[in-house]
Design an enzyme around this catalytic site. Sequence first.
Site, PDB file in Angstrom:
ATOM      1  N   THR A 165       0.859  -1.192  -0.174  1.00 18.02           N
ATOM      2  CA  THR A 165      -0.120  -0.081   0.090  1.00 18.02           C
ATOM      3  C   THR A 165       0.802   1.364  -0.081  1.00 18.02           C
ATOM      4  O   THR A 165       2.225   1.197   0.314  1.00 18.02           O
ATOM      5  CB  THR A 165      -0.864   0.093   1.108  1.00 18.02           C
ATOM      6  OG1 THR A 165      -0.147  -0.244   2.290  1.00 18.02           O
ATOM      7  CG2 THR A 165      -1.989  -0.908   0.987  1.00 18.02           C
ATOM      8  N   CYS A 166       0.269   2.450  -0.470  1.00 15.12           N
ATOM      9  CA  CYS A 166       0.845   3.619  -0.420  1.00 15.12           C
ATOM     10  C   CYS A 166       1.496   3.879   0.858  1.00 15.12           C
ATOM     11  O   CYS A 166       0.826   3.779   2.037  1.00 15.12           O
ATOM     12  CB  CYS A 166       0.160   4.650  -0.924  1.00 15.12           C
ATOM     13  SG  CYS A 166       0.626   6.257  -0.613  1.00 15.12           S
TER      14      CYS A 166
END
Lengths: 79, 380
Positions: free
Chosen positions: A17-18
């Site tokens: 994920t970011c």
Amino acid sequence: MSNAISPDVTIDSRGATCPGPLMDLIGKVKTLEPGTVVELQTTARNSTTDVPEWLEEAGHDLLEIEELDDEWRIYLEVN
Amino acid sequence: MHRVAIVGGGTGGTVLANRLADELQPEIEAGEVDVRLITADEHHVYKPTFLYVPFGKKTVDDAKRPIEELVDRRVTLTIDEVTDVDTERKQLSLAERATALSYDQLVLATGATLEPEAVPGLAEGGHHFYGPDGAEALRDELAAFTEGHLVLSVVGVPHMCPAAPVEFVLMVDDWLRERGLREEVELTYTYPINRAHGLEPIADWASDLFEERDVNLETFFNVDEVDPDAEVIETVEGKELAYDLLVAIPPHRGSDLVTAAGLGEDGWVDVDRHTLEATAAEDVYAIGDTADVPTSKAGSVAHYEAGVVADRIASRVRGTVPTATYDGKTVCFLEAGMDEATFIEFGYGEEPYVREPSTPLHWAKLGYNESYWLTARGLL
Ligand SMILES: Cc1cc2nc3c(=O)[nH]c(=O)nc-3n(C[C@H](O)[C@H](O)[C@H](O)COP(=O)(O)OP(=O)(O)OC[C@H]3O[C@@H](n4cnc5c(N)ncnc54)[C@H](O)[C@@H]3O)c2cc1C
């Protein structure tokens, strides 16, 4: 499919994920010679904006962003 | 005899061992199950205490207790370092034990390792508050620091407690004000991506506070090298920043043990984010900082994960299908100064909501830190 670009280095950040993919890219680019073509594989939509912004900031060239099903391939050249 | 081995007596490993002692009490007492905790340090260390050490509010000794006092007597405690994990033969090698230990189920809870050496000049030029020695050295440095440029730089991502760097800046700002020195000190916070924090709501919250409190914010700031003589940081993006006192969150990695066992890259164990079972081996779980799941490296995460894995292991012992899963629950208190704090809570795919900071929440954070020893014992 992008047939024109054949990367020297591929970074698989799918599932992260970011800002995971961007951090993976930054970590790798530090170690690469100018002229190296990199493919970043990501499933985080944010990468399609964060990565180009960082490339601009750091002075590397964005070559292409390719969209697949729920995945992106970002191609760049290290300067 | 069903043997459960837990490696690492930090937050995750200790809570898990105590939970299992409780849940499997009848089986342990009947001699059917052995729960063993193997940990390298005879002390249990509660790292959040280190945030307060630089300001003289806590000491390094406040952060530790003998592990023996915290672990249920039904747990077999072994103080030793695990040097090799063989997931094929289901065996562990130990530094001070000639024979290998066999297990039926294994949990890795070995935490995160600091690696300042990964960035040239960082170990010589930077200070940190992420370990006992660093926190004490920074306390002495801060006490003598009366003017100049203090830079807080987040060098490594991921790192333990993503909130701690923001907390440190807000605390140092307040602390300098209290001492009448804030006018003499320029404060800068740097972060590797295009905002102040990985989580957007925290980034927005922190950016507003930084502006209010006159803290400079540098984003897209990836430290390449530190020149300790010239006191300058150079970044991958080609920037240079001069400092007088550098407080840096050093790069982190997991455990060499994990890499050598083929359980994950960079020492983090690849796991299923819900079951916490290793993807590369059978009957191996990972909890806490060492587990590669998409949430923060935080004590609360280690705690909730320990509960889930305790249930899953107990089910396996009893021959039933494990159903407990981890939903990414993460809870953090965040100091917003020396006497105010806020609180966030979120799960996988959720964005936290940052509440207005208040004094009661600051006392709640300090209260939690005190009651932590009960948490570790499995009583809270
Ligand atoms: C300054 C600071 C502030 C923090 N603040 C907060 C906070 O406010 N809230 C929060 O939730 N979290 C906070 N954290 C993060 C929190 O401390 C960690 O996320 C938590 O300790 C993780 O627990 P763990 O069990 O995974 O690892 P740890 O608690 O680090 O324990 C790992 C254990 O494994 C042992 N070990 C390692 N390798 C071996 C081996 N090979 N053989 C045997 N034993 C081994 C170690 O000795 C240690 O006992 C903070 C961290 C820091 C540094």
